[in-house]
Design a protein around this motif. Structure first.
Motif, PDB file in Angstrom:
ATOM      1  N   GLU A 151       0.652  -1.295  -0.043  1.00 20.99           N
ATOM      2  CA  GLU A 151       0.029  -0.089   0.144  1.00 20.99           C
ATOM      3  C   GLU A 151       0.961   1.295   0.041  1.00 20.99           C
ATOM      4  O   GLU A 151       0.328   2.102  -0.417  1.00 20.99           O
ATOM      5  N   SER A 152       2.183   0.981   0.514  1.00 18.66           N
ATOM      6  CA  SER A 152       2.991   2.340   0.780  1.00 18.66           C
ATOM      7  C   SER A 152       3.942   2.413  -0.776  1.00 18.66           C
ATOM      8  O   SER A 152       4.565   3.419  -0.904  1.00 18.66           O
ATOM      9  N   GLY A 153       3.658   1.627  -1.526  1.00 15.06           N
ATOM     10  CA  GLY A 153       4.332   1.609  -2.873  1.00 15.06           C
ATOM     11  C   GLY A 153       5.681   0.891  -3.001  1.00 15.06           C
ATOM     12  O   GLY A 153       6.485   1.056  -4.101  1.00 15.06           O
ATOM     13  N   SER A 154       5.742   0.174  -1.853  1.00 13.21           N
ATOM     14  CA  SER A 154       7.210  -0.719  -2.065  1.00 13.21           C
ATOM     15  C   SER A 154       7.001  -1.553  -2.982  1.00 13.21           C
ATOM     16  O   SER A 154       6.115  -2.414  -3.121  1.00 13.21           O
ATOM     17  N   ILE A 155       8.112  -2.264  -3.530  1.00 12.36           N
ATOM     18  CA  ILE A 155       8.477  -3.142  -4.393  1.00 12.36           C
ATOM     19  C   ILE A 155       8.569  -4.683  -3.353  1.00 12.36           C
ATOM     20  O   ILE A 155       9.502  -4.513  -2.383  1.00 12.36           O
ATOM     21  N   LEU A 156       8.183  -5.506  -3.647  1.00 16.72           N
ATOM     22  CA  LEU A 156       8.061  -6.908  -2.767  1.00 16.72           C
ATOM     23  C   LEU A 156       9.073  -7.689  -3.290  1.00 16.72           C
ATOM     24  O   LEU A 156       8.901  -8.292  -4.272  1.00 16.72           O
ATOM     25  N   SER A 157       9.877  -8.290  -2.626  1.00 13.00           N
ATOM     26  CA  SER A 157      11.008  -9.252  -2.864  1.00 13.00           C
ATOM     27  C   SER A 157      10.857 -10.183  -1.939  1.00 13.00           C
ATOM     28  O   SER A 157      11.100 -10.115  -0.733  1.00 13.00           O
ATOM     29  N   TYR A 158      11.152 -11.558  -2.867  1.00 14.90           N
ATOM     30  CA  TYR A 158      10.580 -12.778  -2.089  1.00 14.90           C
ATOM     31  C   TYR A 158      11.771 -13.773  -2.399  1.00 14.90           C
ATOM     32  O   TYR A 158      12.012 -14.296  -3.528  1.00 14.90           O
ATOM     33  N   ASP A 159      12.503 -14.428  -1.359  1.00 12.14           N
ATOM     34  CA  ASP A 159      13.413 -15.384  -1.323  1.00 12.14           C
ATOM     35  C   ASP A 159      12.883 -16.483  -0.456  1.00 12.14           C
ATOM     36  O   ASP A 159      13.022 -16.324   0.665  1.00 12.14           O
ATOM     37  N   ILE A 189       4.666 -21.767   0.813  1.00  7.80           N
ATOM     38  CA  ILE A 189       5.596 -20.938  -0.146  1.00  7.80           C
ATOM     39  C   ILE A 189       4.805 -20.413  -1.041  1.00  7.80           C
ATOM     40  O   ILE A 189       5.016 -19.148  -1.684  1.00  7.80           O
ATOM     41  N   MET A 190       3.936 -21.185  -1.849  1.00  5.91           N
ATOM     42  CA  MET A 190       3.123 -20.759  -2.895  1.00  5.91           C
ATOM     43  C   MET A 190       2.059 -19.729  -2.627  1.00  5.91           C
ATOM     44  O   MET A 190       1.659 -19.079  -3.328  1.00  5.91           O
ATOM     45  N   SER A 191       1.499 -19.680  -1.373  1.00  5.67           N
ATOM     46  CA  SER A 191       0.447 -18.964  -0.848  1.00  5.67           C
ATOM     47  C   SER A 191       0.573 -17.630  -1.118  1.00  5.67           C
ATOM     48  O   SER A 191      -0.413 -16.975  -1.214  1.00  5.67           O
ATOM     49  N   ILE A 192       1.854 -17.104  -1.211  1.00  4.70           N
ATOM     50  CA  ILE A 192       2.152 -15.603  -1.426  1.00  4.70           C
ATOM     51  C   ILE A 192       2.844 -15.436  -2.701  1.00  4.70           C
ATOM     52  O   ILE A 192       3.446 -14.352  -2.997  1.00  4.70           O
ATOM     53  N   TRP A 193       3.039 -16.307  -3.410  1.00  5.52           N
ATOM     54  CA  TRP A 193       3.697 -16.412  -4.692  1.00  5.52           C
ATOM     55  C   TRP A 193       3.427 -15.256  -5.570  1.00  5.52           C
ATOM     56  O   TRP A 193       4.265 -14.330  -6.030  1.00  5.52           O
ATOM     57  N   ASP A 194       2.085 -14.959  -5.856  1.00  6.10           N
ATOM     58  CA  ASP A 194       1.687 -14.100  -6.868  1.00  6.10           C
ATOM     59  C   ASP A 194       1.551 -12.778  -6.319  1.00  6.10           C
ATOM     60  O   ASP A 194       1.277 -11.835  -7.010  1.00  6.10           O
ATOM     61  N   TYR A 248       6.551 -18.314 -13.156  1.00  2.00           N
ATOM     62  CA  TYR A 248       6.586 -16.995 -13.502  1.00  2.00           C
ATOM     63  C   TYR A 248       5.093 -16.625 -13.409  1.00  2.00           C
ATOM     64  O   TYR A 248       4.027 -17.322 -13.844  1.00  2.00           O
ATOM     65  N   HIS A 249       4.680 -15.270 -12.787  1.00  2.00           N
ATOM     66  CA  HIS A 249       3.300 -14.754 -12.882  1.00  2.00           C
ATOM     67  C   HIS A 249       3.204 -13.638 -13.558  1.00  2.00           C
ATOM     68  O   HIS A 249       4.307 -12.686 -13.667  1.00  2.00           O
ATOM     69  N   LEU A 255      10.703  -9.407 -11.900  1.00  2.00           N
ATOM     70  CA  LEU A 255      11.749 -10.070 -12.234  1.00  2.00           C
ATOM     71  C   LEU A 255      11.813 -11.465 -11.253  1.00  2.00           C
ATOM     72  O   LEU A 255      11.645 -11.512 -10.099  1.00  2.00           O
ATOM     73  N   LEU A 256      12.277 -12.825 -12.090  1.00  2.00           N
ATOM     74  CA  LEU A 256      12.523 -13.701 -11.482  1.00  2.00           C
ATOM     75  C   LEU A 256      13.863 -14.313 -11.684  1.00  2.00           C
ATOM     76  O   LEU A 256      14.320 -14.228 -12.923  1.00  2.00           O
ATOM     77  N   LEU A 257      14.406 -14.617 -10.651  1.00  2.00           N
ATOM     78  CA  LEU A 257      15.950 -14.939 -10.704  1.00  2.00           C
ATOM     79  C   LEU A 257      16.158 -16.611 -10.268  1.00  2.00           C
ATOM     80  O   LEU A 257      15.541 -16.949  -9.283  1.00  2.00           O
ATOM     81  N   VAL A 258      16.733 -17.197 -11.008  1.00  2.00           N
ATOM     82  CA  VAL A 258      17.255 -18.363 -10.646  1.00  2.00           C
ATOM     83  C   VAL A 258      18.871 -18.474 -10.287  1.00  2.00           C
ATOM     84  O   VAL A 258      19.529 -18.395 -11.069  1.00  2.00           O
ATOM     85  N   SER A 259      19.013 -18.747  -8.922  1.00  2.00           N
ATOM     86  CA  SER A 259      20.767 -18.771  -8.696  1.00  2.00           C
ATOM     87  C   SER A 259      21.156 -20.362  -8.906  1.00  2.00           C
ATOM     88  O   SER A 259      20.349 -20.944  -8.315  1.00  2.00           O
ATOM     89  N   GLU A 260      22.313 -20.167  -9.410  1.00  2.00           N
ATOM     90  CA  GLU A 260      22.834 -21.368  -9.708  1.00  2.00           C
ATOM     91  C   GLU A 260      24.259 -21.526  -9.158  1.00  2.00           C
ATOM     92  O   GLU A 260      25.325 -22.246  -9.705  1.00  2.00           O
TER      93      GLU A 260
END
Length: 347
Positions: free
Chosen positions: A180-188, A206-211, A243-244, A249-254
């Motif tokens: 609501e404050s305009g933040s970008i949400l980052s999820y690991d 984990i998937m409950s907040i994925w989208d 991807y949704h 941005l979706l990142l895959v760390s290798e």
């Protein structure tokens, strides 16, 4: 693009013309667990065989907060520890690393979480958690530092805080305040199966907040887990299953191999930087810190492939520096150390 060009771009991104920190580096608020890791004083043994343990501050969201600050960025932490010696040690550690710890709460009725972790001789990590329940699980929505969350331009979190109430409700409320404050949400997600009641509960949680997330970082193992064993290297699996439409941005760390990136219009891979690893603990968190540090200076990074690749090269270098030292927070690099390794690997 040459590595030396990448180096120049990163310097432009993170420094102003006077060589000092950019004043417009936005605040990144990290939410979740902060705990004490106990690591054996010798490697390659099981927890039962370890002769002694050394304590180290840990918890993925806290690692990211310190990582950003260590690079010269602005970060804050929201979470709960026990009203005990370890809790106050952790609060002081954040303060010493210039992380805003006003969002920390201290629970008089529960202890600070402890985790015993070792790298066995077969290369597998072994975890033993003491949280029955620990203070981090008992953060209530009413205890959230709403002002701090609202000040953040990026709100970063994992999935461990989703496992139990009341922390789950506090987590969801904090995400809503940030959005609501305009933040970008980052999820690991930072999957830790031993903490969940079951594998199915972990997958569902984990998937409950994925989208809801704007940025997601996952590992190859997590792709296999979340997709029910599908090929983590297949772009179609990632794009169709993970991807949704809300994602920026979706990142895959290798690990040492680098990372892959996916946006609505772009996809590609950025090679890692080869180093001799001493301890891989915290490498993924350091990578996230490097990316969010760059992101905080340019919120539209993901729309420009050249800038995005530069930032991911920087993030890969953060992870590379971290694995050359023991521990997570002690090994989080300064910007100078990252620029040094980039310069050393410039071709």
């Amino acid at each position: 693009m040459t590595d030396s060009h990448v180096l120049g771009q990163i310097k432009d991104l993170t420094l102003n013309s006077n060589g000092g920190e950019r004043k417009d580096s936005a605040l990144v608020v990290c939410f979740g667990e902060l705990l004490i890791d106990f690591v054996p004083t010798v490697g390659g043994v099981s927890l039962a065989e370890a002769p002694a343990f050394q304590k180290a501050p840990g918890g993925a969201p806290a690692n990211v907060a310190v990582g950003i600050s260590r690079l010269g960025g602005s970060s804050g932490f929201v979470g709960k520890v026990g009203d005990d010696e370890f809790g106050y040690m952790l609060a002081d550690m954040l303060k010493q690393n210039k992380v805003n710890n006003s969002g920390m709460r201290f629970d008089p009725a529960a202890r600070t979480a402890l985790a015993f972790v070792t790298l066995r001789s077969d290369g597998e990590r072994e975890f033993l958690f003491f949280r029955h329940p620990s203070a981090d699980m008992l953060l209530h929505e009413s205890e959230l530092d709403r002002d701090l969350i609202k000040k953040g331009k990026v709100f970063h979190y994992g999935s461990i805080s989703l496992i139990e109430e009341p922390c789950r409700s506090a987590h969801l409320a904090a995400m809503a305040i940030a959005k609501e404050s305009g933040s970008i949400l980052s999820y690991d997600p930072n999957l830790r199966l031993p903490l969940w009641p079951s594998a199915d509960a972990a997958r569902e949680g984990i998937m409950s907040i994925w989208d809801k997330a704007d940025i997601i970082k996952i590992s190859e193992d997590e792709i296999s887990f979340l997709t029910g064993g599908e090929d983590p290297y297949d772009d179609n699996v990632v794009l169709t299953k993970l991807y949704h439409s809300n994602l920026k941005l979706l990142l895959v760390s290798e690990g040492a191999e680098g990372c892959r990136y996916y946006t609505k219009k772009l996809k590609g891979r950025v090679a890692g930087i080869k180093v001799k690893p001493v301890d891989t603990t915290g490498a993924g968190d350091s990578f996230v810190a490097g990316l969010l540090y760059c992101f905080a200076s340019d919120m539209n990074l993901y729309q420009d492939e050249k800038k995005l690749r530069d930032a991911l090269r920087f993030a890969n270098a953060c992870g590379a520096v971290t694995v050359t030292e023991r521990g997570a927070i002690p090994a989080m690099p300064t910007k100078e150390a990252v620029l040094q390794i980039l310069a050393k690997n410039a071709g």
